[in-house]
Design a protein around this motif. Structure first.
Motif, PDB file in Angstrom:
ATOM      1  N   ASN A 166       0.828  -1.210   0.000  1.00 20.85           N
ATOM      2  CA  ASN A 166       0.000   0.000   0.000  1.00 20.85           C
ATOM      3  C   ASN A 166       0.858   1.254   0.000  1.00 20.85           C
ATOM      4  O   ASN A 166       0.376   2.344   0.283  1.00 20.85           O
ATOM      5  CB  ASN A 166      -0.995   0.004   1.174  1.00 20.85           C
ATOM      6  CG  ASN A 166      -0.330   0.309   2.504  1.00 20.85           C
ATOM      7  OD1 ASN A 166       0.844  -0.017   2.706  1.00 20.85           O
ATOM      8  ND2 ASN A 166      -1.053   0.915   3.429  1.00 20.85           N
ATOM      9  N   VAL A 167       2.131   1.078  -0.277  1.00 19.67           N
ATOM     10  CA  VAL A 167       3.077   2.196  -0.407  1.00 19.67           C
ATOM     11  C   VAL A 167       3.783   1.975  -1.748  1.00 19.67           C
ATOM     12  O   VAL A 167       4.180   0.850  -2.046  1.00 19.67           O
ATOM     13  CB  VAL A 167       4.083   2.149   0.772  1.00 19.67           C
ATOM     14  CG1 VAL A 167       5.226   3.111   0.569  1.00 19.67           C
ATOM     15  CG2 VAL A 167       3.372   2.430   2.098  1.00 19.67           C
ATOM     16  N   PRO A 168       3.939   3.027  -2.567  1.00 25.96           N
ATOM     17  CA  PRO A 168       4.420   2.784  -3.936  1.00 25.96           C
ATOM     18  C   PRO A 168       5.931   2.649  -4.080  1.00 25.96           C
ATOM     19  O   PRO A 168       6.428   2.504  -5.197  1.00 25.96           O
ATOM     20  CB  PRO A 168       3.937   4.031  -4.676  1.00 25.96           C
ATOM     21  CG  PRO A 168       3.888   5.090  -3.633  1.00 25.96           C
ATOM     22  CD  PRO A 168       3.531   4.414  -2.348  1.00 25.96           C
ATOM     23  N   ILE A 207      18.220   1.610   9.337  1.00 31.93           N
ATOM     24  CA  ILE A 207      17.706   2.685   8.476  1.00 31.93           C
ATOM     25  C   ILE A 207      18.680   3.869   8.458  1.00 31.93           C
ATOM     26  O   ILE A 207      18.955   4.458   7.406  1.00 31.93           O
ATOM     27  CB  ILE A 207      16.307   3.132   8.972  1.00 31.93           C
ATOM     28  CG1 ILE A 207      15.283   2.019   8.744  1.00 31.93           C
ATOM     29  CG2 ILE A 207      15.860   4.441   8.303  1.00 31.93           C
ATOM     30  CD1 ILE A 207      15.035   1.630   7.309  1.00 31.93           C
ATOM     31  N   SER A 208      19.216   4.201   9.626  1.00 31.36           N
ATOM     32  CA  SER A 208      20.103   5.377   9.688  1.00 31.36           C
ATOM     33  C   SER A 208      21.369   5.139   8.857  1.00 31.36           C
ATOM     34  O   SER A 208      22.047   6.083   8.481  1.00 31.36           O
ATOM     35  CB  SER A 208      20.461   5.691  11.142  1.00 31.36           C
ATOM     36  OG  SER A 208      21.329   4.686  11.648  1.00 31.36           O
ATOM     37  N   MET A 216      10.910   5.905   1.668  1.00 31.91           N
ATOM     38  CA  MET A 216       9.923   4.980   2.270  1.00 31.91           C
ATOM     39  C   MET A 216       9.688   5.338   3.737  1.00 31.91           C
ATOM     40  O   MET A 216       8.565   5.183   4.245  1.00 31.91           O
ATOM     41  CB  MET A 216      10.453   3.551   2.136  1.00 31.91           C
ATOM     42  CG  MET A 216       9.561   2.496   2.757  1.00 31.91           C
ATOM     43  SD  MET A 216       8.475   1.744   1.567  1.00 31.91           S
ATOM     44  CE  MET A 216       7.906   0.283   2.402  1.00 31.91           C
ATOM     45  N   VAL A 217      10.734   5.814   4.419  1.00 33.39           N
ATOM     46  CA  VAL A 217      10.578   6.201   5.827  1.00 33.39           C
ATOM     47  C   VAL A 217       9.514   7.293   5.953  1.00 33.39           C
ATOM     48  O   VAL A 217       8.677   7.271   6.867  1.00 33.39           O
ATOM     49  CB  VAL A 217      11.931   6.646   6.428  1.00 33.39           C
ATOM     50  CG1 VAL A 217      11.725   7.442   7.709  1.00 33.39           C
ATOM     51  CG2 VAL A 217      12.805   5.431   6.696  1.00 33.39           C
ATOM     52  N   MET A 218       9.495   8.225   5.017  1.00 35.75           N
ATOM     53  CA  MET A 218       8.466   9.276   5.070  1.00 35.75           C
ATOM     54  C   MET A 218       7.075   8.658   4.942  1.00 35.75           C
ATOM     55  O   MET A 218       6.140   9.044   5.633  1.00 35.75           O
ATOM     56  CB  MET A 218       8.686  10.284   3.926  1.00 35.75           C
ATOM     57  CG  MET A 218       9.906  11.139   4.076  1.00 35.75           C
ATOM     58  SD  MET A 218       9.767  12.191   5.543  1.00 35.75           S
ATOM     59  CE  MET A 218      11.214  11.691   6.390  1.00 35.75           C
ATOM     60  N   TRP A 219       6.940   7.693   4.074  1.00 37.70           N
ATOM     61  CA  TRP A 219       5.637   7.036   3.900  1.00 37.70           C
ATOM     62  C   TRP A 219       5.228   6.266   5.147  1.00 37.70           C
ATOM     63  O   TRP A 219       4.078   6.342   5.573  1.00 37.70           O
ATOM     64  CB  TRP A 219       5.686   6.062   2.703  1.00 37.70           C
ATOM     65  CG  TRP A 219       5.617   6.731   1.371  1.00 37.70           C
ATOM     66  CD1 TRP A 219       6.652   7.323   0.698  1.00 37.70           C
ATOM     67  CD2 TRP A 219       4.467   6.894   0.540  1.00 37.70           C
ATOM     68  NE1 TRP A 219       6.210   7.827  -0.502  1.00 37.70           N
ATOM     69  CE2 TRP A 219       4.880   7.568  -0.631  1.00 37.70           C
ATOM     70  CE3 TRP A 219       3.130   6.508   0.660  1.00 37.70           C
ATOM     71  CZ2 TRP A 219       3.991   7.883  -1.664  1.00 37.70           C
ATOM     72  CZ3 TRP A 219       2.249   6.821  -0.369  1.00 37.70           C
ATOM     73  CH2 TRP A 219       2.682   7.510  -1.520  1.00 37.70           C
ATOM     74  N   ILE A 220       6.183   5.522   5.732  1.00 34.61           N
ATOM     75  CA  ILE A 220       5.759   4.695   6.874  1.00 34.61           C
ATOM     76  C   ILE A 220       5.516   5.536   8.123  1.00 34.61           C
ATOM     77  O   ILE A 220       4.800   5.118   9.019  1.00 34.61           O
ATOM     78  CB  ILE A 220       6.730   3.521   7.186  1.00 34.61           C
ATOM     79  CG1 ILE A 220       8.110   4.014   7.617  1.00 34.61           C
ATOM     80  CG2 ILE A 220       6.829   2.548   6.035  1.00 34.61           C
ATOM     81  CD1 ILE A 220       8.965   2.907   8.226  1.00 34.61           C
ATOM     82  N   MET A 221       6.110   6.717   8.188  1.00 35.87           N
ATOM     83  CA  MET A 221       5.836   7.594   9.329  1.00 35.87           C
ATOM     84  C   MET A 221       4.555   8.401   9.104  1.00 35.87           C
ATOM     85  O   MET A 221       4.075   9.092   9.996  1.00 35.87           O
ATOM     86  CB  MET A 221       7.018   8.547   9.574  1.00 35.87           C
ATOM     87  CG  MET A 221       8.270   7.849  10.085  1.00 35.87           C
ATOM     88  SD  MET A 221       8.040   7.063  11.712  1.00 35.87           S
ATOM     89  CE  MET A 221       7.974   5.344  11.246  1.00 35.87           C
ATOM     90  N   TYR A 465      17.253  11.601  -1.435  1.00 38.11           N
ATOM     91  CA  TYR A 465      16.465  12.544  -0.619  1.00 38.11           C
ATOM     92  C   TYR A 465      15.384  13.302  -1.389  1.00 38.11           C
ATOM     93  O   TYR A 465      14.427  13.773  -0.783  1.00 38.11           O
ATOM     94  CB  TYR A 465      17.399  13.548   0.060  1.00 38.11           C
ATOM     95  CG  TYR A 465      18.386  12.871   0.996  1.00 38.11           C
ATOM     96  CD1 TYR A 465      17.968  12.367   2.234  1.00 38.11           C
ATOM     97  CD2 TYR A 465      19.722  12.708   0.637  1.00 38.11           C
ATOM     98  CE1 TYR A 465      18.855  11.725   3.086  1.00 38.11           C
ATOM     99  CE2 TYR A 465      20.617  12.069   1.485  1.00 38.11           C
ATOM    100  CZ  TYR A 465      20.180  11.576   2.708  1.00 38.11           C
ATOM    101  OH  TYR A 465      21.055  10.937   3.553  1.00 38.11           O
ATOM    102  N   SER A 466      15.557  13.461  -2.719  1.00 41.13           N
ATOM    103  CA  SER A 466      14.632  14.363  -3.439  1.00 41.13           C
ATOM    104  C   SER A 466      13.184  13.902  -3.317  1.00 41.13           C
ATOM    105  O   SER A 466      12.278  14.707  -3.093  1.00 41.13           O
ATOM    106  CB  SER A 466      15.019  14.457  -4.913  1.00 41.13           C
ATOM    107  OG  SER A 466      16.320  14.958  -5.014  1.00 41.13           O
ATOM    108  N   GLN A 467      12.934  12.591  -3.449  1.00 37.96           N
ATOM    109  CA  GLN A 467      11.532  12.163  -3.391  1.00 37.96           C
ATOM    110  C   GLN A 467      11.030  12.059  -1.953  1.00 37.96           C
ATOM    111  O   GLN A 467       9.836  12.189  -1.712  1.00 37.96           O
ATOM    112  CB  GLN A 467      11.349  10.849  -4.157  1.00 37.96           C
ATOM    113  CG  GLN A 467      11.440  11.061  -5.664  1.00 37.96           C
ATOM    114  CD  GLN A 467      10.612  10.065  -6.472  1.00 37.96           C
ATOM    115  OE1 GLN A 467      10.029   9.116  -5.948  1.00 37.96           O
ATOM    116  NE2 GLN A 467      10.557  10.295  -7.774  1.00 37.96           N
ATOM    117  N   ALA A 468      11.951  11.861  -1.011  1.00 37.70           N
ATOM    118  CA  ALA A 468      11.536  11.923   0.398  1.00 37.70           C
ATOM    119  C   ALA A 468      11.022  13.336   0.669  1.00 37.70           C
ATOM    120  O   ALA A 468       9.977  13.547   1.308  1.00 37.70           O
ATOM    121  CB  ALA A 468      12.712  11.597   1.304  1.00 37.70           C
TER     122      ALA A 468
END
Ligand code: HDD
Length: 704
Positions: A166-168, A207-208, A216-221, A465-468
């Protein structure tokens, strides 16, 4: 003395008193009194077909003596029981699934020969399994987690499995990192916790040290990982695939599922409480919707682009950490999927279904995405381990619904009985054995490859980083606050300070303001240095399609309203509200201190769907409190009633109240706002209930 008949079968009708002695009468047959009567019951048999005369007592040497090894019936039953479990999936173990169909509404004949995508109006059977990722099979339905979205299309040309999420986008670019990612997120190996949670050291440590994960981190948060219902999530094929037409020309394609009920999430505090209120919240919701005939539905859309168009994108679409913004390549709706049948048996279907991204049909092909390439190996290997045999395709849920034939033979659990002398190809001895089919068979679309062989990550994969940043900047301010707060929550569970700091260093590359909010929420003494960026961070045009709030449908369809009543409630007001809510497409459940119901003001009894202590407001989308003054005073002493209204308010839900209801709100110190409506104002309540009271949020919690 009694006759030695203690071990003998007691007649089903209970009339035979002969056997009713000792333990037989007490333990053995007590349950029989409740067995259904009438109907044609086939005899209970062993797996060899031997009818059983007694399923209550094992064979003993004497009534109070040892059990005999001779008891082959006991041994067969217990042996089978001991082997009931198969290894659960290493990821995506927890899931719910349903049968349904996919109906094509628009042909892609220009791009592909796959009949599932060219025959408008044709209905292809599907089996869709929606899962969490990190938890075991018995974990709760509502952790903060990605949801797997796997669809098996039983097409005329073979099974096509679209195994997405459910995340692209995904955490990593290369499949070789997958075991590390999963080991990091799963329970820590020395302590065996936490179950189904990213909020711990090993996950954030990994992750760090993995900058490619930041998007993906932005999506899961975000609240995407806190879905309100499995019926209200999107699905994505994630990778670019290729569609191949009759001329052999290939076009890149991305697949998107969009829920008819709109996208909707819960908020974190609600999610946490839901896990306690109903660990099966999503499974129950899907089950209830399907069995009530409210079939969940998704639109299937595609993004189509050529190799030349892809070369002009400011990112590499073969990198699974990138999405193709729909503002760049619009979505085209091509069909719909309806899930209209709950499985008959959870194990046989939901557990044994085996999805593999390598299951595809002529006219669809892979891309070079290195994550996808690794998946092509992993899933088949996993199914062999889980299902224990290369014949797993013969299990009914996995069997293609089109004819299939080849010369693969034998193996564990072979069900087929192939006839004839020939089990090879080519052959000249048989007139009807299967042969390769050059005209209709699967062909790999040609692709020229050149370059250096090696373990080399393409330079075009370097921008992490650009898409995050694109994702974060595209969110509404409420959603940004939720992302920042989720990061603070998760990193606050991390014991190692250097890991917290490293994460804030990455966030500085995503957005300085976000990094500041998180650093503030963690009370870091000084701002960590920004992480190294291997490529310049681009400012991409915001994509509102990435929001949830923007996509939430203003509707009550598929939602549920809870009405709290107590002795003395006004039945007419309850019924009038019920009628209005049902007419708006929502379900209604009545909650009362006792499940048997409450005595209304007019003396009638209204039964309840749930007991107050076991049915908190978190399970509803909006609530009403219709109680008498005395009822309100009585409920004021019940913490479950106070929590009911406080949580509904804190979770930004609409609340309808009569005078007694308002009194209860006062007791709960809920002051009220535009989302707290008089029960007589049904129009006002329905309109408030169709959305969340976002403006209330600042009043009820401090977000980062
Ligand atoms: Fe995976 C299961 C989705 C990357 C290895 N995966 C699994 C399921 C879904 C996904 C929905 C559950 C299927 C079901 O319901 O039975 N996985 C994804 C997506 C990915 C992804 C969308 C990235 C785009 N997966 C991925 C990689 C690997 C795996 C890179 C290994 C190299 N996945 C597996 C697996 C599982 C699995 C271990 C466990 C159970 C199963 O396959 O059947 O093979």
């Amino acid at each position: 003395m009694k006759k030695a008949t203690a071990g003998r079968k007691v007649e089903r009708d209970g009339a035979n008193a002969e056997g009713r002695v000792g333990g037989d009468a007490l333990a053995g047959n007590a349950g029989e009194l409740h067995q259904t009567t009438g109907g044609e019951h086939p005899p209970l048999t062993t797996n060899q077909g031997l009818p059983l005369s007694d399923n209550q007592n094992s064979l003993r040497g004497s009534p109070r003596g040892p059990t005999l090894l001779e008891d082959f019936i006991l041994r067969e039953k217990i042996t089978h029981f001991d082997h009931e479990r198969i290894p659960e999936r290493i990821v995506h173990a927890r899931a719910s699934a349903a049968h349904g169909f996919f109906e094509l509404t628009r042909s892609l004949a220009k791009y592909t020969t796959a009949t599932v995508l060219t025959e408008v109006g044709a209905k292809t059977p599907v089996f869709t399994r929606i899962s969490t990722v990190a938890g075991g099979a018995g974990s709760v339905d509502t952790p903060r987690d990605v949801r797997g979205f796997a669809v098996k299309f039983y097409t005329k040309e073979g099974n096509w499995d679209l195994v997405g999420n459910n995340v692209p986008v995904f955490f990593i670019q290369d499949a070789i990192k997958f075991p590390d990612l999963i080991h990091a997120v799963k329970m820590e190996p020395d302590r065996g916790f936490p179950q189904s949670a990213t909020a711990h050291d090993t996950f954030w440590d990994f992750i760090s040290l993995t900058p490619e994960a930041m998007h993906m981190v932005m999506w899961i948060m975000s609240d995407r990982t806190l879905p309100r219902s499995l019926r209200m999530i999107e699905g994505f094929g994630v990778h670019s695939f290729r569609l191949v037409n009759a001329a052999g020309d290939a076009t890149f394609v991305k697949f998107h599922w969009r829920p008819k009920l709109g996208l909707q999430s819960t908020i974190w505090d609600e999610t946490v409480k839901l896990a306690g209120a109903d660990p099966d919240y999503h499974r129950r919701d899907l089950f209830e919707a399907i069995t009530a005939g409210n079939f969940p539905e998704w639109e299937l859309s595609v993004q189509l682009f050529t190799k030349e168009e892809a070369e002009a994108f400011p990112f590499d679409h073969l990198d699974a950490t990138k999405l193709v913004p729909e503002e760049l390549v619009p979505l085209q709706v091509i069909g719909r999927m309806v899930l209209d049948r709950w499985p008959d048996n959870f194990f046989a279907e939901t557990e044994q279904v085996a999805y593999c991204p390598s299951h595809l049909v002529p006219g669809i092909d892979f891309s070079n995405d290195p994550l996808l390439q690794g998946r092509l190996f992993s899933y088949l290997d996993t199914q062999l381990s889980r299902l224990g045999t290369a014949n797993f395709h013969q299990i009914p849920i996995n069997r293609p619904k089109c004819p299939f034939a080849n010369h693969q033979r034998d193996g564990h659990m072979q069900i087929a009985v192939p006839r004839g002398r020939v089990a090879y190809e080519p052959n000249s001895l048989s007139t009807d054995s299967p042969r390769e089919a050059p005209s209709q068979g699967f062909r790999t679309a040609p692709l020229k490859e050149s370059g250096e062989k090696g373990r080399i990550r393409a330079e075009s994969f370097a921008d992490h980083y650009s898409q995050a940043r694109l994702f974060y900047m595209s969110q509404t301010s409420h959603e940004q606050a939720h992302i920042a707060s989720a990061l603070v929550f998760e990193l606050s569970k991390v014991e190692h300070l250097h890991v917290r700091e490293a994460m804030v260093g990455h966030l500085r590359r995503v957005d300085e303001a976000l990094a500041k909010r998180v650093a503030g929420g963690l009370a870091l003494e000084k701002m960590p240095a920004p992480a190294h960026a291997a490529a310049p961070v681009q400012n991409m045009a915001p994509s509102p399609a990435l929001q949830i709030i923007g996509k939430m449908k203003v509707t009550l369809e598929g939602r549920c309203v809870g009405i709290l009543i107590a002795d003395g409630s006004d039945g007419e007001a309850v019924n009038a509200l019920k009628k209005a809510v049902l007419a708006a497409g929502a379900d209604v459940k009545v909650v009362a201190p006792k499940v048997g119901g409450a005595k209304l003001a007019d003396g009638a009894t209204m039964s309840a769907d749930g007991q107050l202590a076991g049915t908190p407001s978190v399970v509803f989308d909006a609530v009403a409190v219709i109680v008498s003054e005395a009822g309100a005073h009585a409920l004021a002493k019940e913490s479950a009633a106070i929590d009911f209204v406080r949580d509904a308010f804190g979770h930004l839900k609409a609340i309808a109240v009569d005078a007694g209801g308002r009194l209860l709100l006062e007791h709960a110190r809920v002051e009220g706002d535009a989302g707290v409506v008089d029960v007589g104002d049904r129009k006002g309540f329905l309109s408030a209930a169709k959305t969340r009271q976002w403006a209330r949020e600042a009043q009820v919690r401090t977000l980062a």
